[in-house]
Motif scaffolding. Structure first.
Motif, PDB file in Angstrom:
ATOM      1  N   UNK A   1      71.007 -21.224 -12.191  1.00 29.68           N
ATOM      2  CA  UNK A   1      71.907 -20.612 -13.169  1.00 29.68           C
ATOM      3  C   UNK A   1      72.549 -21.688 -14.036  1.00 29.68           C
ATOM      4  N   UNK A   2      73.243 -21.247 -15.061  1.00 28.49           N
ATOM      5  CA  UNK A   2      73.939 -22.180 -15.947  1.00 28.49           C
ATOM      6  C   UNK A   2      75.062 -22.903 -15.211  1.00 28.49           C
TER       7      UNK A   2
ATOM      8  N   UNK B   1      76.155  -4.129 -23.643  1.00 30.87           N
ATOM      9  CA  UNK B   1      75.634  -3.008 -22.849  1.00 30.87           C
ATOM     10  C   UNK B   1      75.214  -3.519 -21.469  1.00 30.87           C
ATOM     11  N   UNK B   2      74.525  -4.655 -21.432  1.00 34.41           N
ATOM     12  CA  UNK B   2      74.095  -5.230 -20.154  1.00 34.41           C
ATOM     13  C   UNK B   2      75.330  -5.547 -19.307  1.00 34.41           C
ATOM     14  N   UNK B   3      76.335  -6.165 -19.922  1.00 30.41           N
ATOM     15  CA  UNK B   3      77.574  -6.501 -19.214  1.00 30.41           C
ATOM     16  C   UNK B   3      78.253  -5.239 -18.678  1.00 30.41           C
TER      17      UNK B   3
ATOM     18  N   UNK C   1      74.103 -22.346 -23.035  1.00 26.26           N
ATOM     19  CA  UNK C   1      74.194 -21.030 -22.396  1.00 26.26           C
ATOM     20  C   UNK C   1      75.590 -20.806 -21.819  1.00 26.26           C
ATOM     21  N   UNK C   2      76.143 -21.806 -21.158  1.00 23.69           N
ATOM     22  CA  UNK C   2      77.485 -21.677 -20.573  1.00 23.69           C
ATOM     23  C   UNK C   2      78.529 -21.396 -21.652  1.00 23.69           C
ATOM     24  N   UNK C   3      78.464 -22.130 -22.747  1.00 21.98           N
ATOM     25  CA  UNK C   3      79.411 -21.911 -23.854  1.00 21.98           C
ATOM     26  C   UNK C   3      79.275 -20.494 -24.411  1.00 21.98           C
ATOM     27  N   UNK C   4      78.030 -20.056 -24.584  1.00 15.81           N
ATOM     28  CA  UNK C   4      77.771 -18.713 -25.107  1.00 15.81           C
ATOM     29  C   UNK C   4      78.317 -17.651 -24.154  1.00 15.81           C
ATOM     30  N   UNK C   5      78.073 -17.836 -22.854  1.00 13.95           N
ATOM     31  CA  UNK C   5      78.534 -16.860 -21.863  1.00 13.95           C
ATOM     32  C   UNK C   5      80.058 -16.754 -21.865  1.00 13.95           C
TER      33      UNK C   5
ATOM     34  N   UNK D   1      79.719 -11.946 -17.330  1.00 12.02           N
ATOM     35  CA  UNK D   1      80.050 -12.227 -15.930  1.00 12.02           C
ATOM     36  C   UNK D   1      78.840 -12.192 -15.002  1.00 12.02           C
ATOM     37  N   UNK D   2      77.732 -11.610 -15.429  1.00 17.88           N
ATOM     38  CA  UNK D   2      76.546 -11.567 -14.572  1.00 17.88           C
ATOM     39  C   UNK D   2      75.834 -12.927 -14.632  1.00 17.88           C
ATOM     40  N   UNK D   3      75.091 -13.274 -13.574  1.00 16.18           N
ATOM     41  CA  UNK D   3      74.445 -14.588 -13.558  1.00 16.18           C
ATOM     42  C   UNK D   3      73.317 -14.679 -14.585  1.00 16.18           C
TER      43      UNK D   3
END
Length: 191
Positions: free
Chosen positions: A64-65, A98-100, A124-128, A134-136
């Motif tokens: 994961x990130x 929607x996924x979140x 990716x971490x910055x974007x998240x 919150x999902x991996x």
């Protein structure tokens, strides 16, 4: 001569637009699609690894990130929504809320795993963080996992049943809760 060049330019542009529409458009395959009786019988007794409904989803181990390791086969026993995406993809950005929402709604019943294709952990971490995800999200930094799933356009979602078999494949953005629920109905236990 100038008129011919304009016509050729218009034909090329029209072809490019049609091809772009094909890539952006969606294709859905689910376990309920009609198949010839022989194919249905064969699919139910085979242990084929692939992405067609009924196939065993290709296994992978990615990080994961945040540096945690996720192995798909260790999620057996739970339905899984794999969502292939990238930060640069505008349709992915529209789909992420929607996924979140579905990850939160079905917490404890569904494992949602984002699969970022070929981007750095820091990006990716910055974007998240900016998008409150919150999902991996695992990093497919070389694109090998997306290739094994036949991903040719982003976003692409693979819905995997608790037995590890593909329930549905959706190419394109899922842009509503009702659309997401139609796909999740292929893998979530009916209550």
């Amino acid at each position: 001569m100038g008129g011919t060049r304009q016509v050729l330019t218009m034909v090329v542009l029209a072809g490019a637009l049609v091809y772009a529409g094909y890539l952006i458009g969606h294709r859905v395959r689910t376990a309920t699609e009609k198949t010839p009786p022989v194919a249905t019988a064969a699919a139910s007794t085979t242990s084929t690894v692939g992405v067609a409904p009924g196939d065993i989803a290709p296994n992978f181990t990615l990080t994961t990130s945040t540096g945690q390791t996720v192995t798909l086969s260790q999620l057996r026993g739970h339905p899984v929504w794999l969502n292939f995406w990238a930060t640069w993809c505008p349709y992915c950005n529209k789909e992420i809320p929607i996924v979140e929402q579905e990850a939160v709604t079905h917490q404890g019943q569904l494992d949602v795993v984002g699969v970022d294709v070929e981007e750095s952990a820091s990006k990716v971490s910055s974007f998240m963080t900016a998008h409150h995800m919150t999902y991996p999200v695992v990093l497919d930094s070389q694109g090998a996992v997306s290739a094994s799933y036949g991903v040719t356009g982003l976003p692409t979602s693979v819905f995997i049943r608790p037995d590890g078999r593909v329930g549905a494949l959706y190419t394109g953005a899922i842009l509503s809760v009702s659309q997401a629920n139609q796909m999740l109905a292929q893998i979530l236990p009916h209550s």
